[in-house]
Design an enzyme around this catalytic site. Structure first.
Site, mmCIF file in Angstrom:
data_model
loop_
_atom_site.group_PDB
_atom_site.id
_atom_site.type_symbol
_atom_site.label_atom_id
_atom_site.label_comp_id
_atom_site.label_asym_id
_atom_site.label_seq_id
_atom_site.Cartn_x
_atom_site.Cartn_y
_atom_site.Cartn_z
ATOM 1 N N ASP B 21 49.826 61.319 26.312
ATOM 2 C CA ASP B 21 50.996 61.224 27.166
ATOM 3 C C ASP B 21 51.009 59.728 27.358
ATOM 4 O O ASP B 21 50.361 59.098 27.726
ATOM 5 C CB ASP B 21 50.487 61.745 28.364
ATOM 6 C CG ASP B 21 51.236 61.357 29.635
ATOM 7 O OD1 ASP B 21 52.270 60.531 29.624
ATOM 8 O OD2 ASP B 21 51.123 61.645 30.844
ATOM 9 N N GLU B 183 58.436 65.211 28.210
ATOM 10 C CA GLU B 183 57.284 65.449 29.180
ATOM 11 C C GLU B 183 57.295 66.832 30.131
ATOM 12 O O GLU B 183 56.502 67.430 30.108
ATOM 13 C CB GLU B 183 57.140 64.076 30.199
ATOM 14 C CG GLU B 183 56.364 63.147 29.296
ATOM 15 C CD GLU B 183 56.826 61.705 30.017
ATOM 16 O OE1 GLU B 183 57.250 61.630 30.780
ATOM 17 O OE2 GLU B 183 56.572 60.604 29.053
#
Lengths: 211, 622
Positions: B21, B183
């Site tokens: 991430d 995401e």
């Protein structure tokens, strides 16, 4: 029907073998109906179509070929792109109708621009009330106007879709005059869809301004 | 470098493909292990890599926690929130640039370049440093295993240029990108596997710099995105700015405005605001305090949660507007959503939770750590892409419509937003004047009707069309969006087979040659950084040697011949001179010569030491 190059079985879709699951590189770009193993026609079972999309995605999605080398991965990528495109066309009745009219040699929207006669008068009226609502979409009057306009358009849409179905079911012969009729209805439907879309957008803006 | 060498020496197996991430504020690595995804972190460290890079006066850039700490003392040389600048041009981010203490200008092809100590660095290069740091943390956590392959997440609403910039950053960091994943979609994977739930799920992802909302249908391991919406310029940073703005307004009444412009002060103010924001999620009141520049005065101000909520209401409202649009595109009502999953640190704010709950009419799911769920989901996808399982299938969409500019400046949409990817579509074009032999295409991304209002991804020309009357040429333009959400466009004139193909190299993006050049530069810089560190070490070492030699000469001069003494003095002088220049090779030579010249002295000193020891003197007295 296509023959699987690997196991020689007859396969229902030209993109992958229903028997052995191998990816198949089609010789020519398949039609959306061929991709889903369906006879061309306006009537499609939406739930069955979605089930088939997922079933075929489970076989061909590039996620499952990431370790299989560039060639296989690219084939999975191409075939899945073809599958998803076919779904976009088949899942939407207007897209389906548009595809059928073209495929059967009917006019496209550039050669046949006409709208059904009764429709034109109504369009002028709708445009006027839409123009008014655009100026201050959050005002109570505009909100009511948008609502009734949306209702009128939705009703009109139903009527046009009924005409469209009458023109395309049963599937006309190549070059049939029903294709030109269908194109006119499609032109009107495009206007209705776009206007409904704009009304929804205006209503969204208004509800945001409200809260 | 050290870890790489370690790997070569010990034949340590590289890490399984990981999920990264790459966040605006923090970055995080997760890996699939023993049947589930887990965050990769060293003992006693949460594994979070603050997305900040500090450039010291000499030596290698410092990334992560240490960089974040330096940002307070040396703000002009610390770059943070770089994700906001990925794939953008200076005009796109003018507001952001006003709020940060570092300098930037427009470089080649409109790519932003940060000016740090005479070096020019693109957002891609800064992000590459952050990714390298992630690799380092992962190596530290796993006994030196190298991070080679990764799934990297991006906001769902990132456009083509922003996605390509992310891919280029990974290339610069030497990481093979298995897939770029959105995401909220990654978060839904982690959620779906954890909860084994089915139905319609909304993922509300309010991160450090971006907002996304995605609506999914989850069924039998198939995660199908129905629609996505968002704002790539709305996140925690903006909530901090509301507090910073309020503080500056109040301070401007009593403090010289020039003092308030001081970069170090601004940086401290930003950090104080962030701290205050975080405290307000737990307590009904929190204090923001800060030192006024050039004075001993501490400015203190208590903010109530209510006050903060009023300041940030408009931001929360913007997120709800995106939710409305996403639901409309998915053709669902809020009541048809079975679960709402919260992602991103800002969703800890009670006001955000309350707004989401009210909007969807149900309490949001908060069992998963909103800061980790994206990395965990990316690790799940990395596991799938490594051939680990066929039970999970992700069907994602493209967030923005793609099309071509038509005559008159309108846009012909070729692929509509929320189409499932990978996908392709072909659009027919023709010539509009007689004997036209070339057609120019402008590839556009966005929802607006006019080309000028959309983002141009690039222009290309199909030439070599044989002269014929207008409208006869049949040009097919094919758009293909791959599973990463990246676009390729091909054009073909069908009567002659003339083709043109562009790998869309977007405005504000890097070319392959740029990436190659940066890789070479980074190598050069790594060498420079290494040399600078070595030089510093040598200066210290020579300093120690000089002191020891002076002391030794004072003791043993009478025992040495004149020539040896001259040699030593010569070598000392050279060594001192070399320390002025700081050239590593020069220093090394001087040090080696110095050592050689002092060998006779060392021998005498050793000898004396041995004699003293024999005559019964204790070592402490030598």
């Amino acid at each position: 029907m296509t023959t699987c190059p690997k196991c020689r079985a007859e396969t229902a879709t030209p993109l992958c073998c229903s028997a052995c699951g191998a990816l198949v590189a089609p010789e020519r770009a398949p039609t959306p109906f061929e991709v889903f193993g369906l006879e061309p026609g306006l009537t499609v079972d939406g739930a069955a179509l979605k089930r088939r999309l997922i079933e075929l995605s489970r076989r061909m999605h590039p996620d499952f070929f990431a370790t299989g080398g560039d060639e296989l991965r690219e084939l999975a990528e191409r075939n899945t792109a073809e599958l998803n495109r076919a779904y976009e066309v088949l899942a939407n009745e207007l897209e389906r109708a548009d595809w059928l009219v073209r495929a059967l040699g009917g006019p496209d929207e550039r050669t046949e621009r006409a709208l059904p006669q009764a429709f034109l008068m109504e369009v002028l009226e709708w445009n006027e009330s839409l123009e008014e609502a655009r100026r201050s979409p959050a005002s109570p009057t505009a909100r009511r106007a948008l609502e009734s306009l949306a209702a009128a358009l939705a009703k009109e849409r139903e009527r046009q879709v009924a005409h469209l179905r009458a023109a395309l079911v049963p599937t006309p012969e190549r070059g049939s005059p029903r294709l030109a009729e269908a194109r006119k209805e499609l032109n009107a439907l495009r206007y209705v869809e776009r206007t409904l879309g704009e009304i929804r957008a205006l209503q969204l803006e208004a509800s945001t301004a409200q809260s | 470098m050290g870890f790489l060498q370690l790997n070569v020496l010990n034949q340590i197996e590289p890490l399984a493909a990981v999920g990264i991430d790459l966040g605006t504020t923090n970055s995080l690595v997760a890996v699939w292990e023993n049947g589930r995804p887990k965050v990769v972190h060293p003992e006693g460290d949460n594994g979070y890599v603050p997305s900040a890079v500090y450039f010291p006066a000499d030596g290698a850039p410092i990334v992560g926690k240490e960089a974040r700490e330096r940002a307070v003392f040396d703000p002009e040389h610390t770059i943070f929130s770089v994700k906001r600048f990925m794939g953008r041009g200076v005009t796109d981010v003018a507001e952001d640039l006003k709020g940060v203490p570092f300098k930037a200008h427009s470089g080649k092809n409109g790519v932003i370049e940060f000016d740090v100590r005479g070096r020019k660095l693109t957002p891609q290069e800064i992000s590459a440093l952050i990714l390298e740091k992630c690799g380092e943390v992962a190596a530290r956590a796993t006994g030196g295993r190298a991070l080679q392959k990764a799934v990297i997440t991006v906001p769902a609403y990132f456009d083509d240029a922003q996605r390509q910039a992310t891919r280029d950053a990974a290339r610069l960091a030497g990481i093979e990108v298995l897939r770029i994943v959105n995401e909220p979609t990654a978060a839904s994977l982690a959620y779906g596997l954890d909860q084994k739930k089915q139905g319609h799920v909304a993922v509300y992802d309010l991160g450090g710099g971006t907002f996304d909302v995605s609506i999914l249908a989850i069924e039998d391991g198939v995660f199908r995105v129905l629609s996505t919406n968002g704002d790539t310029h709305l996140g925690g940073d903006d909530f901090d700015r509301c507090l910073v703005g309020a503080a500056l307004t109040e301070l401007s009444h009593s403090v010289d405005p020039r003092k308030l412009d001081d970069p170090a002060f601004r940086q401290a103010l930003r950090l104080a605001a962030e701290k205050c924001k975080i405290e307000l999620s737990t307590y009904p009141e929190a204090e923001m305090h800060i030192q006024i520049p050039d004075s001993n005065v501490q400015w203190r101000r208590r903010f109530t949660r209510r006050e903060f909520e009023v300041l940030t209401k408009v931001l929360v409202e913007r997120t709800l507007h995106s939710c409305r649009r996403a639901l409309a595109d998915a053709k669902l009502e809020p009541s048809q959503i079975d679960e709402v999953v919260l992602v991103g640190g800002v969703t800890r704010m009670p006001a955000v939770r309350a707004a989401v709950q009210q909007f969807f009419g149900r309490e949001p799911h908060t069992k998963l750590n909103p800061d980790e769920v994206v990395a965990l989901g990316a690790a799940v996808q990395a596991h799938v892409l490594s051939g680990g399982t066929r039970d999970v299938l992700l069907m994602d969409v493209t967030p923005l419509s793609l099309g071509l500019e038509t005559v008159g400046g309108a846009v012909a949409k070729v692929i509509l937003r929320n189409s499932t990817i990978p996908c392709q579509a072909t659009e027919g074009f023709t010539t509009y004047v007689d004997n036209q032999t070339a057609i120019d295409f402008n590839v556009l991304q966005g929802e607006r009707e006019l080309a000028a209002d959309c983002r141009s991804l690039g222009r290309f020309r199909l030439s070599g069309i044989p002269p014929m009357p207008a409208g006869l040429a049949r040009v097919a333009v094919r758009f293909h969006i791959d599973a990463n959400g990246l676009l390729t466009v091909t054009a073909k004139e069908q009567s002659t087979g003339v083709t043109a193909r562009i790998e869309v190299q977007p405005q504000n993006g890097l070319s392959d040659a740029d990436v190659q050049r940066m890789l070479a530069n980074a190598y050069e810089h790594a060498k420079d950084d290494f040399a600078a560190r070595r030089a510093a070490e040598l200066v210290t070492e020579i300093g120690t040697m000089l002191r020891a030699t002076e002391k030794g000469l004072a003791e043993a001069k009478p025992q040495l011949d004149r020539e040896t003494i001259l040699d030593i003095e010569d070598a000392m002088k050279n060594a001192r001179n070399a320390c002025e220049g700081r050239d590593a090779r020069e220093l090394q030579r001087a040090r080696d010569a110095f050592e050689k010249a002092t060998l006779p002295l060392a021998a005498v000193l050793m000898d004396n030491f041995a004699k003293k020891a024999l005559t019964g003197k204790v070592i402490g007295e030598v």
